[in-house]
Scaffold this motif. Structure first.
Motif, PDB file in Angstrom:
ATOM      1  N   LEU A  15     -23.535  24.083  16.942  1.00  0.00           N
ATOM      2  CA  LEU A  15     -22.702  22.997  16.430  1.00  0.00           C
ATOM      3  C   LEU A  15     -21.503  23.593  15.691  1.00  0.00           C
ATOM      4  N   ILE A  16     -20.322  23.062  15.981  1.00  0.00           N
ATOM      5  CA  ILE A  16     -19.079  23.519  15.365  1.00  0.00           C
ATOM      6  C   ILE A  16     -18.404  22.305  14.741  1.00  0.00           C
ATOM      7  N   LYS A  17     -17.805  22.465  13.563  1.00  0.00           N
ATOM      8  CA  LYS A  17     -17.213  21.305  12.898  1.00  0.00           C
ATOM      9  C   LYS A  17     -15.781  21.581  12.445  1.00  0.00           C
ATOM     10  N   VAL A  18     -15.076  20.488  12.165  1.00  0.00           N
ATOM     11  CA  VAL A  18     -13.845  20.556  11.386  1.00  0.00           C
ATOM     12  C   VAL A  18     -13.809  19.292  10.527  1.00  0.00           C
ATOM     13  N   HIS A  19     -13.489  19.469   9.267  1.00  0.00           N
ATOM     14  CA  HIS A  19     -13.439  18.374   8.294  1.00  0.00           C
ATOM     15  C   HIS A  19     -11.968  18.071   8.004  1.00  0.00           C
ATOM     16  N   ARG A  20     -11.672  16.841   7.659  1.00  0.00           N
ATOM     17  CA  ARG A  20     -10.295  16.499   7.279  1.00  0.00           C
ATOM     18  C   ARG A  20      -9.770  17.428   6.185  1.00  0.00           C
ATOM     19  N   HIS A  21     -10.660  17.794   5.240  1.00  0.00           N
ATOM     20  CA  HIS A  21     -10.225  18.663   4.148  1.00  0.00           C
ATOM     21  C   HIS A  21      -9.798  20.038   4.649  1.00  0.00           C
ATOM     22  N   HIS A  22     -10.393  20.491   5.762  1.00  0.00           N
ATOM     23  CA  HIS A  22      -9.970  21.781   6.327  1.00  0.00           C
ATOM     24  C   HIS A  22      -8.502  21.754   6.722  1.00  0.00           C
ATOM     25  N   LEU A  23      -8.002  20.566   7.046  1.00  0.00           N
ATOM     26  CA  LEU A  23      -6.616  20.409   7.489  1.00  0.00           C
ATOM     27  C   LEU A  23      -5.716  19.891   6.375  1.00  0.00           C
TER      28      LEU A  23
END
Length: 325
Positions: free
Chosen positions: A261-269
């Motif tokens: 599983l791989i993620k990206v969060h709004r906070h990462h951007l």
């Protein structure tokens, strides 16, 4: 459709991240931010991210369904954490930047006790039969949610062990533009992880229920697939989150063919969360309980009883569901 991966450990970010010495918008009193660079993480590439299934990252608390006392049970997330001495030693190691050396944990002595019924999460590393902590110094794990456990009262509100059912939110099977709240057999959810959302979870970003009449629901991980995602470039994803209705979500989780599983969060951007009008609240929702077959008088205060009175009703938004008082 194949069953998507379960969340048993910390997910790596789609992009390589870097730490900025600025106050965090995600966690109060955290003096730094973790932001994504434009470089795709090698872990994502190794897992063949480009053929993975993108799904909405739902903002709640992680749960797990597996057997306990011979029947399907809901389990709450409980990470085993180091005691004060071990945590101090671990932080000193991290700050010393001795990355060439490996930190040594004594699992039997360094960690706080956990209930006897605690189990470690799947897929974590083992050494001499002991589960090993992750890069944060925690051992992810689970504890069963007992019926009258006050600590996990919001968890227990969404399950009924007498009839082995759970309150689940997912897409309507015949209409992907419609959400459905239904009573699902726990046996259908075995070995799955789900997200518990609602009034008293993580600040209630979806605006469910009220303090007087709290409302909580389970969402299976991977339940909300994303159909029109742009290319996996930093700027394209940033524009998607900012400009598309489908992008009004906490983040994205990619379910890869190898189970990773791989993620990206709004906070990462560098984007805010929570936001006023979430995509989840843009869809109508129907109640489909079908509890008559149980021939059972549910407790008048329980969610199953409230939802049985709303059976077959349709609401414009999830946050419009008002429980019968």
């Amino acid at each position: 459709m194949r069953r998507l991966g379960s969340v048993q450990r910390k997910m790596p970010c789609l992009f390589v991240t870097e730490v900025k010495e600025e106050p965090s918008s995600k966690r109060e009193q955290q003096p730094f931010k973790v932001l994504a660079t434009e470089t795709v993480n090698h872990k994502a590439l190794d897992a063949d991210i480009y053929s993975a299934i993108p799904t909405e990252k739902v903002d709640g608390t992680c749960c797990y369904i597996t057997t306990y006392k011979g029947q399907p049970y809901l389990w709450a997330r409980l990470d085993r954490k180091p005691n004060k001495l071990a945590e101090k030693r671990f932080k000193n190691f991290l700050h010393s930047k001795q990355n060439s050396k490996e930190f040594f944990w004594n699992v039997e002595e360094d960690f706080k006790p956990v209930p006897e019924c605690w189990i470690p999460a799947k897929e974590i590393e083992q050494f001499n039969g002991n589960p090993m902590p992750d890069e944060n110094g925690h051992i992810p794990g689970w504890v069963p949610v007992e019926k009258n456990n006050k600590q996990y009262c919001w968890h227990s509100s969404v399950v009924n062990y007498e009839f082995e059912i759970a309150l689940v939110l997912k897409h309507h099977p015949d209409d992907p533009g419609l959400l459905e709240v239904s009573a699902v057999p726990l046996s259908d959810l075995l070995e799955q992880t789900l997200e518990l959302i609602g009034t008293n979870i993580n600040g209630n970003p979806y605006g469910l229920g009220s303090k007087k009449h709290p409302l909580h629901l389970l969402i299976p991980h991977g339940a909300f697939q994303i159909r029109n995602l742009p290319s996996l470039k930093h700027n394209d994803l940033l524009s998607w989150f900012e400009g598309c209705r489908e992008g009004k979500i906490e983040g994205i989780v990619w379910h890869c063919n190898d189970g990773c599983l791989i993620k990206v969060h709004r906070h990462h951007l560098g984007l805010c969360w929570p936001i006023p009008d979430t995509y989840m609240n843009s869809k109508p929702v129907i109640i489909n309980m079908n509890l008559n077959k149980y021939d059972y008088a549910f407790d008048t205060k329980c969610l199953f009883n409230h939802f049985s009175k709303l059976d077959n009703q349709k609401f414009g938004r999830l946050k419009d569901i008002i429980l019968d008082v």
